[in-house]
Design a protein around this motif. Structure first.
Motif, PDB file in Angstrom:
ATOM      1  N   PHE A  30      47.859 -29.055  30.632  1.00 30.70           N
ATOM      2  CA  PHE A  30      46.925 -30.338  29.779  1.00 30.70           C
ATOM      3  C   PHE A  30      45.530 -30.069  30.402  1.00 30.70           C
ATOM      4  O   PHE A  30      45.654 -30.159  31.298  1.00 30.70           O
ATOM      5  N   GLY A  31      44.667 -30.070  29.400  1.00 29.85           N
ATOM      6  CA  GLY A  31      43.588 -29.663  30.717  1.00 29.85           C
ATOM      7  C   GLY A  31      42.891 -31.036  29.721  1.00 29.85           C
ATOM      8  O   GLY A  31      43.106 -31.919  31.161  1.00 29.85           O
ATOM      9  N   ILE A  32      41.872 -32.310  29.265  1.00 31.44           N
ATOM     10  CA  ILE A  32      41.466 -32.964  28.449  1.00 31.44           C
ATOM     11  C   ILE A  32      41.550 -33.741  27.821  1.00 31.44           C
ATOM     12  O   ILE A  32      41.575 -32.790  26.983  1.00 31.44           O
ATOM     13  N   LEU A  33      41.598 -34.879  27.900  1.00 28.52           N
ATOM     14  CA  LEU A  33      41.039 -35.671  26.630  1.00 28.52           C
ATOM     15  C   LEU A  33      39.926 -36.603  26.369  1.00 28.52           C
ATOM     16  O   LEU A  33      39.120 -36.702  27.527  1.00 28.52           O
ATOM     17  N   ASP A  34      39.081 -35.565  25.169  1.00 28.42           N
ATOM     18  CA  ASP A  34      38.049 -36.014  25.142  1.00 28.42           C
ATOM     19  C   ASP A  34      37.977 -37.157  23.917  1.00 28.42           C
ATOM     20  O   ASP A  34      38.114 -37.446  23.113  1.00 28.42           O
ATOM     21  N   LEU A  35      37.341 -38.943  24.992  1.00 30.78           N
ATOM     22  CA  LEU A  35      37.597 -39.594  23.914  1.00 30.78           C
ATOM     23  C   LEU A  35      36.726 -40.374  22.429  1.00 30.78           C
ATOM     24  O   LEU A  35      36.966 -41.138  22.538  1.00 30.78           O
ATOM     25  N   ALA A  39      31.764 -49.157  26.317  1.00 32.43           N
ATOM     26  CA  ALA A  39      32.825 -49.545  25.879  1.00 32.43           C
ATOM     27  C   ALA A  39      33.792 -48.712  25.798  1.00 32.43           C
ATOM     28  O   ALA A  39      34.619 -48.795  26.770  1.00 32.43           O
ATOM     29  N   VAL A  40      33.877 -47.533  24.931  1.00 36.27           N
ATOM     30  CA  VAL A  40      34.805 -46.521  24.533  1.00 36.27           C
ATOM     31  C   VAL A  40      34.954 -46.074  26.104  1.00 36.27           C
ATOM     32  O   VAL A  40      36.173 -45.422  26.380  1.00 36.27           O
ATOM     33  N   LYS A  41      34.636 -45.643  26.516  1.00 34.93           N
ATOM     34  CA  LYS A  41      34.504 -44.947  27.972  1.00 34.93           C
ATOM     35  C   LYS A  41      35.095 -46.147  29.127  1.00 34.93           C
ATOM     36  O   LYS A  41      36.401 -44.833  29.520  1.00 34.93           O
ATOM     37  N   LYS A  42      34.725 -47.214  29.698  1.00 33.39           N
ATOM     38  CA  LYS A  42      35.933 -48.114  29.764  1.00 33.39           C
ATOM     39  C   LYS A  42      37.426 -47.863  30.192  1.00 33.39           C
ATOM     40  O   LYS A  42      38.391 -48.193  30.082  1.00 33.39           O
ATOM     41  N   GLY A  43      37.519 -48.019  28.596  1.00 36.65           N
ATOM     42  CA  GLY A  43      38.701 -48.635  27.485  1.00 36.65           C
ATOM     43  C   GLY A  43      39.425 -47.132  28.120  1.00 36.65           C
ATOM     44  O   GLY A  43      41.361 -46.833  27.471  1.00 36.65           O
ATOM     45  N   GLY A  44      38.843 -45.578  27.732  1.00 36.33           N
ATOM     46  CA  GLY A  44      39.776 -44.614  27.937  1.00 36.33           C
ATOM     47  C   GLY A  44      40.031 -44.355  29.062  1.00 36.33           C
ATOM     48  O   GLY A  44      41.235 -43.752  29.132  1.00 36.33           O
ATOM     49  N   ILE A  45      39.396 -44.564  29.640  1.00 33.53           N
ATOM     50  CA  ILE A  45      39.493 -44.120  31.476  1.00 33.53           C
ATOM     51  C   ILE A  45      40.715 -44.890  32.172  1.00 33.53           C
ATOM     52  O   ILE A  45      41.162 -44.146  32.695  1.00 33.53           O
ATOM     53  N   MET A  46      40.553 -46.173  31.674  1.00 33.50           N
ATOM     54  CA  MET A  46      42.228 -46.848  32.009  1.00 33.50           C
ATOM     55  C   MET A  46      43.261 -46.351  30.929  1.00 33.50           C
ATOM     56  O   MET A  46      44.414 -46.404  31.679  1.00 33.50           O
ATOM     57  N   ALA A  47      42.951 -45.725  30.020  1.00 30.06           N
ATOM     58  CA  ALA A  47      44.426 -45.050  29.580  1.00 30.06           C
ATOM     59  C   ALA A  47      44.729 -43.517  30.073  1.00 30.06           C
ATOM     60  O   ALA A  47      45.502 -43.104  29.376  1.00 30.06           O
ATOM     61  N   SER A  48      43.470 -43.074  30.385  1.00 32.21           N
ATOM     62  CA  SER A  48      44.519 -40.905  31.309  1.00 32.21           C
ATOM     63  C   SER A  48      43.201 -40.958  31.988  1.00 32.21           C
ATOM     64  O   SER A  48      42.608 -40.845  32.090  1.00 32.21           O
ATOM     65  N   ALA A  84      41.069 -51.190  22.244  1.00 37.72           N
ATOM     66  CA  ALA A  84      40.966 -50.267  20.844  1.00 37.72           C
ATOM     67  C   ALA A  84      41.195 -49.062  21.567  1.00 37.72           C
ATOM     68  O   ALA A  84      41.714 -48.284  21.363  1.00 37.72           O
ATOM     69  N   ALA A  85      40.147 -48.857  21.678  1.00 37.61           N
ATOM     70  CA  ALA A  85      39.484 -47.173  22.750  1.00 37.61           C
ATOM     71  C   ALA A  85      40.814 -47.313  23.975  1.00 37.61           C
ATOM     72  O   ALA A  85      41.438 -45.604  23.721  1.00 37.61           O
ATOM     73  N   PHE A  86      41.201 -47.948  24.116  1.00 36.51           N
ATOM     74  CA  PHE A  86      42.876 -47.382  24.914  1.00 36.51           C
ATOM     75  C   PHE A  86      43.808 -46.690  24.436  1.00 36.51           C
ATOM     76  O   PHE A  86      44.574 -46.131  24.691  1.00 36.51           O
ATOM     77  N   LYS A  87      44.078 -47.646  23.380  1.00 38.01           N
ATOM     78  CA  LYS A  87      44.464 -47.667  22.507  1.00 38.01           C
ATOM     79  C   LYS A  87      45.520 -46.055  22.178  1.00 38.01           C
ATOM     80  O   LYS A  87      46.122 -44.933  21.593  1.00 38.01           O
ATOM     81  N   ILE A  88      44.008 -45.179  21.266  1.00 38.85           N
ATOM     82  CA  ILE A  88      43.244 -44.730  20.703  1.00 38.85           C
ATOM     83  C   ILE A  88      43.871 -43.456  21.567  1.00 38.85           C
ATOM     84  O   ILE A  88      44.483 -42.549  20.984  1.00 38.85           O
ATOM     85  N   THR A  89      43.698 -43.272  22.920  1.00 41.33           N
ATOM     86  CA  THR A  89      42.848 -42.193  24.218  1.00 41.33           C
ATOM     87  C   THR A  89      44.854 -42.210  24.352  1.00 41.33           C
ATOM     88  O   THR A  89      45.030 -41.106  24.749  1.00 41.33           O
ATOM     89  N   ARG A  90      45.056 -43.452  24.514  1.00 39.93           N
ATOM     90  CA  ARG A  90      47.212 -43.157  24.610  1.00 39.93           C
ATOM     91  C   ARG A  90      47.444 -42.208  23.639  1.00 39.93           C
ATOM     92  O   ARG A  90      48.385 -41.003  24.481  1.00 39.93           O
ATOM     93  N   ALA A  91      47.482 -43.079  22.722  1.00 42.17           N
ATOM     94  CA  ALA A  91      47.864 -41.508  21.302  1.00 42.17           C
ATOM     95  C   ALA A  91      47.848 -40.148  21.455  1.00 42.17           C
ATOM     96  O   ALA A  91      48.720 -39.671  21.619  1.00 42.17           O
TER      97      ALA A  91
END
Lengths: 452, 89
Positions: free
Chosen positions: A269-274, A313-322, A246-253
């Motif tokens: 573009f600076g950063i994305l805070d997920l 888990a949120v961090k792990k999913g997000g870091i893969m996405a961006s 879920a975090a991956f998809k949110i982060t990609r958006a």
């Protein structure tokens, strides 16, 4: 064509699970606005912000329409004002806050952050004046947010600042007493503050940052909760996997929105805070995710472990996405802004002390917590010291956003309205911390080995 | 540039006609279309090409929303990029 079910999943996330981009925040350096004349400096600040952020809201709204995903806030963060105003001969920086407020109103953003000072090791003249100006600045402006970084893992905790900030919070509460001390909701005391955070009230544009950048904060607690709901019998490993996806998809958006807006505004573009950032709306709560894992109420035993797993888990999913993940990136637990947190406090399941324990494993800290108006300044300082210690020892950011609601006590609640929500007043320990706080000085930087 | 049109609602006659009429009138080409009935709801997804579109995206979106209200369905149009970003690695 993207698969049928994928399209429907995205539509469902946006329509039913409140997936949104919480904020696009333009970071603007004001270092070239420094002038020995406060008046000239403020004019430059106004001109620079209104020029660079002129199209921020318009482009944000355009992309919202094209992608069909809400972008809730458009905001601005600036270089900490203590660094800008310090070379002027002004003895009060409230006028700087007012010019930020005016610039924010002109470009149509709803918050501007950076009425800030960085004092983990000590104060400059500008830092002291800025901190003294905070109560009046927050009481006389609508959209200005303020923060002070008073500790870091590298340099320890500035206990003189901790003491002074307790008083500043009390003064702010008094000056905004007609609106349940709402001024305090626009101020954060940090340890290990991050320089690229897009979320308010603690956003500022760090001095290591580029001239101007676009940062994005995504959200989506509802998406994570619904994903867990569909997998009632999942083990912890399986839950972690579901959250990561879920975090991956949110982060990609979020990444798509951030890079597109940045390109159209012609800034990097600076950063994305997920971070999972809750709102008071039903279906947008971090507390409810923890309860979905099997806790009767947020705050009961097991909550810290549940939050630790969620955050990781949120961090792990997000870091893969961006590759541009930054800011806090985890789960926020602001009490007044989370419908599930509010209920947990009201039914007695979530206490102040448990909240403090939770902050040791997730983003930020004691956030949007209303406490009795007669809480002594030294007790507020002691709460800040505790949080700063958690951050400094564990190499993480911690923040404190406390509202000692003037004239109110436990059993009552503060009404802030809108995204800031309403907060039941939580009891704090009545025992005195004043001798401890009045010692002043500096808690030395911690040792970074022999970790046990 | 391509976009995804999602149409969801209670099944009735003329759904495809009404939606594709607006698209055709504004020179929007339908490249792919798939539909099914899910939980009693008519669900249709169209992939459309906006390269030769004769009106502004916002206006097209409003037109689709207007027809959605008339036929009692939910119609969304979103750039394809969002779906590709979220569902492909």
């Amino acid at each position: 064509m993207t698969m049928f079910k994928d399209v429907l999943e995205t539509v469902r996330m946006i329509e039913k699970e409140r997936l949104d981009i919480r904020t696009i925040t333009m970071g603007i350096s004001l270092l070239d606005c420094i002038d020995s004349s406060g008046e000239k400096s403020r004019q430059r600040i106004y001109d620079k912000i209104t020029h660079l952020a002129e199209n921020l809201v318009k482009e944000g709204e355009r992309i919202e329409t094209e992608l069909g995903i809400p972008i809730v806030h458009k905001r601005i963060s600036v270089t900490p004002i203590s660094l800008i105003a310090g070379s002027s001969s002004d003895l009060n920086y409230v006028e700087y806050a007012k010019i930020l407020d005016a610039a924010a109103a002109t470009v149509g953003v709803n918050f501007i952050g950076g009425f800030s000072a960085l004092v983990p090791k000590g104060f400059t003249k500008g830092d002291r004046i800025l901190i003294d100006s905070i109560p009046e600045a927050l009481a006389t402006t609508n959209n200005v947010c303020s923060s002070v970084n008073l500790g870091s893992s590298k340099s320890g905790i500035n206990m003189d600042a901790v003491k002074r900030i307790g008083e500043v919070i009390k003064e702010t509460a008094y000056l905004t007493r007609d609106a349940d001390s709402i001024g305090c909701a626009k101020f954060v005391a940090f340890a290990n503050a991050v320089e690229d955070n897009p979320f308010m009230a603690g956003a500022f544009h760090g001095i290591g940052e580029a001239e101007s950048v676009l940062n994005v904060g995504v959200s989506g607690p509802g998406v994570v909760k619904r994903a867990l709901e569909r997998s009632q019998d999942a083990s912890f490993g399986e839950m972690a996997e579901i959250i990561k996806k879920a975090a991956f998809k949110i982060t990609r958006a979020g990444h798509l929105v951030g890079t597109t807006v940045a390109e159209r505004l012609n800034v990097p573009f600076g950063i994305l805070d997920l971070s999972l950032a809750p709102t008071p709306e039903v279906g947008d709560s971090v507390a409810r995710i923890l309860e979905e894992m099997g806790l009767e109420h947020c705050g009961t035993h097991g909550t810290t472990a549940a939050l630790a797993m969620l955050n990781d888990a949120v961090k792990k999913g997000g870091i893969m996405a961006s590759t541009s993940v930054g800011g806090f990136s985890g789960a926020f637990i602001p009490v007044s802004e989370d419908e599930g947190m509010i209920e947990a406090v009201e039914c007695g399941a979530l206490t102040f002390d448990k909240l403090e324990a939770m902050t040791s494993v997730c983003s930020v800290g004691i956030d949007m917590v209303a406490i009795p108006g007669d809480t002594p300044a030294t007790t507020i300082s002691a709460i800040i010291a505790d949080e700063a210690a958690i951050g400094v020892i564990n190499n993480k950011t911690t923040g404190v956003r406390l509202i000692p609601v003037y004239g109110k006590d436990v059993g009552e609640s503060a009404e802030f309205g809108g995204l800031l929500g309403h907060a039941p007043i939580m009891a704090v320990n009545k025992n005195d911390s004043s001798i401890f706080i009045n010692r002043g000085g500096h808690i030395p930087a911690p040792i970074h080995s022999f970790k046990n | 540039m391509r976009a995804v049109v999602t149409v969801i609602g209670k099944d009735r006659t003329g759904i495809i006609y009404n939606v594709s009429k607006i698209l055709a009138e504004n020179n929007v080409n339908i490249e792919d279309i798939s539909q099914t009935i899910m939980d009693d709801f008519f669900t249709m997804i169209m992939l459309v090409n906006l390269d030769n579109m004769s009106i502004d995206f916002n206006v097209l979106k409003n037109e689709l929303e207007k027809i959605a209200e008339t036929i009692g369905m939910s119609i969304r149009i979103q750039h394809e990029d969002l779906f590709n970003a979220m569902h492909t690695i």
